[in-house]
Design a protein around this motif. Sequence first.
Motif, PDB file in Angstrom:
ATOM      1  N   ASN A  67       2.794   1.740  -3.207  1.00  0.00           N
ATOM      2  CA  ASN A  67       1.884   2.202  -4.239  1.00  0.00           C
ATOM      3  C   ASN A  67       1.669   3.706  -4.109  1.00  0.00           C
ATOM      4  O   ASN A  67       1.620   4.435  -5.101  1.00  0.00           O
ATOM      5  N   MET A  68       1.586   4.158  -2.847  1.00  0.00           N
ATOM      6  CA  MET A  68       1.368   5.575  -2.570  1.00  0.00           C
ATOM      7  C   MET A  68       2.549   6.409  -3.061  1.00  0.00           C
ATOM      8  O   MET A  68       2.373   7.481  -3.629  1.00  0.00           O
ATOM      9  N   THR A  69       3.769   5.898  -2.821  1.00  0.00           N
ATOM     10  CA  THR A  69       4.963   6.668  -3.179  1.00  0.00           C
ATOM     11  C   THR A  69       5.479   6.269  -4.561  1.00  0.00           C
ATOM     12  O   THR A  69       6.509   6.733  -4.993  1.00  0.00           O
ATOM     13  N   ARG A 103       0.840  -1.209   0.000  1.00  0.00           N
ATOM     14  CA  ARG A 103       0.000   0.000   0.000  1.00  0.00           C
ATOM     15  C   ARG A 103       0.874   1.258   0.000  1.00  0.00           C
ATOM     16  O   ARG A 103       0.680   2.164  -0.810  1.00  0.00           O
ATOM     17  N   VAL A 104       1.876   1.283   0.888  1.00  0.00           N
ATOM     18  CA  VAL A 104       2.717   2.463   1.007  1.00  0.00           C
ATOM     19  C   VAL A 104       3.581   2.643  -0.245  1.00  0.00           C
ATOM     20  O   VAL A 104       3.772   3.753  -0.737  1.00  0.00           O
ATOM     21  N   GLU A 123       5.029   4.773   6.439  1.00  0.00           N
ATOM     22  CA  GLU A 123       4.887   5.790   5.403  1.00  0.00           C
ATOM     23  C   GLU A 123       6.088   6.729   5.366  1.00  0.00           C
ATOM     24  O   GLU A 123       6.490   7.192   4.305  1.00  0.00           O
TER      25      GLU A 123
END
Length: 483
Positions: free
Chosen positions: A362-364, A359-360, A400
């Motif tokens: 993907n975020m960055t 998830r993280v 994160e």
Amino acid sequence: MKPSTPSFTTDVVIGLEIHVQLDTKTKLFCSCPTKPVATKQNAEDVPNTRCCPTCLGFPGSKPVANKKAIDYALKLCLALGCSISETLVFSRKSYFYPDLSKNYQITQYELPLGTSGAVMLSTGKKIGLTRVHLEEDPASLVHPDSIERSAFVLIDYNRSGIPLCEIVTNPELASPEEARDFMKQLNAIFEYLDIFNADTCVVKADANISIKESGYIRSEVKNITGFKEIERALFYEVQRQNAAVAAGEKLVQDTRGWDAAKGITIRLRKKETEEDYGYILDTDIPVIDVTPEWIAQIKKQVPELPAEKVHKFVTTHKIPEEDALVLAQEKLLAEMFEKVAEKIDPILAAKWLRRELLRVMNMTKQTFKDLLIDEHHLIELLELVSTKQITDRTAQKMLEELIVKPFSPKAYVKEHGLGAVSDAGIIEQYCKEAIAENPGVLADYKSGNEKAFHFLVGVVMKKSKGKAVPNEVNSILKSLISH
Ligand SMILES: [Zn+2]
């Protein structure tokens, strides 16, 4: 042409021919580079600068087979469980087209390097492979405008002679979704074998598609580039054939192109048969013996593959199969999981790596190759979680930040006072305050509104600055209210 007598049992029948570019430095039969050469004037690829008499097919030029490309193809054949041909023979596939300056393409017709392998889908269904063979890529045709509207076409021979492996499946895929899954599994194998570079190498597919309603009259859709496009093109083509049959049209075998911009297939020509190409043996390239010693040496280089990893994760580490499938899909993720699982409960490690880490990332927008943190950071972070020194929420937030700029999670928790509030006395105090400050909400809850309780939990969490453990808050609140 032989009349087809299909004995298919599924409503949709799909066969794929995948062309994967092998990540070699030089072309298949000459020493021209496969990637753009940066010069002072130009960092970009300049058309027709990576060619020589051999890849252009000048009279008298002599092709010499690239050992590395054969090694890679052999590695792929072994990973796919193919039977390996004892000799490597190349043929000329003759046709006249501007993308082939020799008027023939060097490929393997009579004797493919590998035959009868298989790829296992995530459902466990096995898709058989007819053949895996080596061939050279033709040149690229560059249309200054769209294909229909361009007044002329430019030809760039930089790609001409780039090594490709062609993987041909049996017509055993029963839906576009299965085709996508097949590509996903195949892609993971390419990555594990280290023979394909996702940034610079191209994957193209030709797909044969037919449906039961037409009596399995098949269309071939050529040149679909990229993994996602293959599923899209197949969806469109199945729908098109269904609609045509429903409208009373009689389908004929044809060859179609995929227009990714419009999302449609276009009829190019009637299907040609293999005989139309007039294959002849390429006598310029000597027959190469594929010796048992050579095969044994390459076999040693084939690592543990995704399917084996899944099996190991489920049986040895006892994690859910669903998690194992996600973790095994990426080689670097699988390896990281194995290292973390040596120190942390594998179920907890699997959950955090496949959900939170992905998830993280993907975020960055990070990939595993450019990941700055390693297993040590994750082990330290998950130790804090498993010993309940920090809450899940705090760990998520830390991850994160960790991913942007690595640091020691333990030192960070100390420095920022992020330790979980597990002192029951403090939590009880917060709970009492929350109840006293919100008499209306409490009344609401007592009259049967469950949501009111969550509101009170939220108030306590806020008071603890997110450091209280939600389960403890729940039980303390419940006991206070019921008194
Ligand atoms: Zn060349």
